[in-house]
Write an enzyme that holds these catalytic residues in place. Structure first.
Site, PDB file in Angstrom:
ATOM      1  CG  ASN A  58      42.002  42.600  37.880  1.00 29.71           C
ATOM      2  OD1 ASN A  58      41.273  42.491  38.487  1.00 29.71           O
ATOM      3  ND2 ASN A  58      41.997  43.568  36.828  1.00 29.71           N
ATOM      4  CE  LYS A  59      38.237  44.277  41.030  1.00 38.72           C
ATOM      5  NZ  LYS A  59      38.462  44.239  39.578  1.00 38.72           N
ATOM      6  CG  ASN A  60      43.794  43.628  46.638  1.00 43.43           C
ATOM      7  OD1 ASN A  60      43.828  44.114  45.509  1.00 43.43           O
ATOM      8  ND2 ASN A  60      44.293  44.529  47.716  1.00 43.43           N
ATOM      9  CG  LEU A  61      39.991  37.064  48.416  1.00 44.45           C
ATOM     10  CD1 LEU A  61      39.195  37.393  49.398  1.00 44.45           C
ATOM     11  CD2 LEU A  61      39.227  36.019  47.558  1.00 44.45           C
ATOM     12  CG  PHE A  95      38.036  40.152  37.377  1.00 42.66           C
ATOM     13  CD1 PHE A  95      37.508  39.160  36.282  1.00 42.66           C
ATOM     14  CD2 PHE A  95      39.224  40.749  36.651  1.00 42.66           C
ATOM     15  CE1 PHE A  95      38.063  39.032  35.136  1.00 42.66           C
ATOM     16  CE2 PHE A  95      39.443  40.814  35.553  1.00 42.66           C
ATOM     17  CZ  PHE A  95      38.966  39.928  34.666  1.00 42.66           C
TER      18      PHE A  95
END
Ligand SMILES: Cc1ncc(COP(=O)(O)O)c(C=O)c1O
Length: 381
Positions: A188-191, A186
């Site tokens: 907003n995730k780190n990836l 998603f």
């Protein structure tokens, strides 16, 4: 800062948009092959390799990953699945969609927001089939204690590693610590990919089942038929269309190469927050910096506000200074759809629920931005 984040002087999170990313997308668009194909295969291979897992199976999002993982380990009607209530609702929703029932467990406390293995044990009944384990905020939970409970009761472990790409415990990557690890990409995730997910597993049979479930239980893919590797197919179980497309896989491949830097940038800001905030004005900064056996991915910068402080007022004060905050999470057992499933006391979760505050954190945040957040928060308190 991207256009979409302009409302905030310091947004909760941010993405990098550059030529490498745009070129990767355009290459796929120009190739004319947009549905699941070679880039998805490459992304699966690369991500599984990064995790040290035998198999990677890409899907449309992290929720789809959880749904398929639960089905693949055999969850269904009549079963119970233990899951922390302090979590995103996806795990509970997908447990319900398998026909099983979620049973909520507690967290350790304000200094450790991960699930409490002793409370998992207390939540287990003869109907328990599996545990969904969250590494909250990217901090690996106490897997050796969780493993002991799972082994004692013969339970499958599904890891919700949505927060934890690149986090590790004792040299093993989060996502490879149970039977199936589920990741979310998603925005907003780190990836960040926008929407996307992936499951990793070392179990050949589970991997085969996950691949079938992902694509209608069909024994060949459109890509196989396009390449002339197959001309027909059978359907061997009732599956879903949870496939990832080529554009997203191409974005994922670029983002995977950037993940170590992203996580390192997050670690730097998280350390700055910890140093400046822990113990100040009664604030608790959960977890520790990691180190040794435990490497966090620093997905979230969460503080626990002092008792009696009005969180809404704090958030409004920060908002007025252009600082975006969030809450991870309203506990699942407090939502209307899940109140009836709330059959166990969760005193530690209830004690922190109104006091959790998530501060801005991403890999390119500057020390100045972190200092601005720290000053604004301490002033507000
Ligand atoms: C802990 C957790 N689990 C699952 C999900 C679901 O992932 P997705 O939004 O990709 O479906 C998310 C994120 O949104 C999450 O934070």
């Amino acid at each position: 800062m991207t256009e979409t984040q302009n409302r905030w002087r310091i947004p909760l999170t941010d993405v990098v948009v550059d030529d490498e990313l745009v070129d990767a997308v355009m290459e796929v668009v120009r190739s004319g092959w947009w549905s699941m194909g070679p880039r998805v295969e490459e992304f699966e291979r690369e991500f599984a390799g990064f995790c040290g897992a035998a198999h990677g199976i890409a899907v449309a999002n992290g929720t789809a990953a959880l749904h398929l993982a639960l089905l693949a380990v055999g969850c269904g009607p009549g079963d119970e699945v233990v899951v922390p209530s302090l979590n995103f609702v996806a795990a509970a929703n997908t447990i319900k969609h398998t026909g099983a029932e979620p049973v909520f467990c507690d967290i350790v406390g304000p200094r450790d927001l991960n699930l409490d293995p002793a409370d998992i044990e207390a939540a287990v009944t003869p109907r328990t089939k599996a545990l969904v384990v969250l590494h909250y905020g990217g901090y690996p939970c106490d897997m050796s204690a969780v493993d002991e409970v799972a082994e004692r009761h013969g339970l499958a472990i599904v890891e919700d590693a949505a927060h934890a790409p690149g986090a590790s415990l004792g040299g093993r990557m989060c996502g490879t610590l149970g039977q199936v690890g589920c990741f979310s990409f998603f925005a907003n995730k780190n990836l960040p990919v926008g929407e996307g997910g992936l499951m990793v597993t070392d179990d050949d049979e589970l991997a085969a089942r996950l691949r079938l479930l992902r694509s209608h239980g069909m024994t060949t893919l459109t890509w196989d038929r396009h390449r002339g590797h197959a001309s027909s197919y059978d359907v061997v179980l009732p599956g879903f269309n949870y496939r990832l497309d080529e554009v997203r896989a191409a974005v994922g491949l670029v983002q995977l190469r950037r993940l170590p830097d992203e996580n390192a940038g997050r670690a730097r800001i998280a350390a700055r927050y910890r140093e400046a905030l822990a113990g100040h004005d009664g604030l608790t900064v959960p977890f520790d910096e990691g180190g040794g056996a435990r490497v966090p991915s620093h997905h979230l910068a969460v503080v626990v506000l002092p008792e009696g402080v009005d969180r809404a007022e704090v958030r409004t004060a920060l908002d007025e200074q252009g600082i975006q905050t969030s809450v991870h999470y309203p506990p699942i057992h407090t939502f209307s759809a899940y109140r009836a499933d709330s059959r166990r006391p969760l005193p530690q979760t209830d004690a922190v629920a109104e006091r959790l505050l998530t501060l801005p954190l991403h890999g390119r945040m500057t020390d100045d931005q972190a200092n601005t957040v720290v000053e604004a928060l301490l002033q507000t308190l």
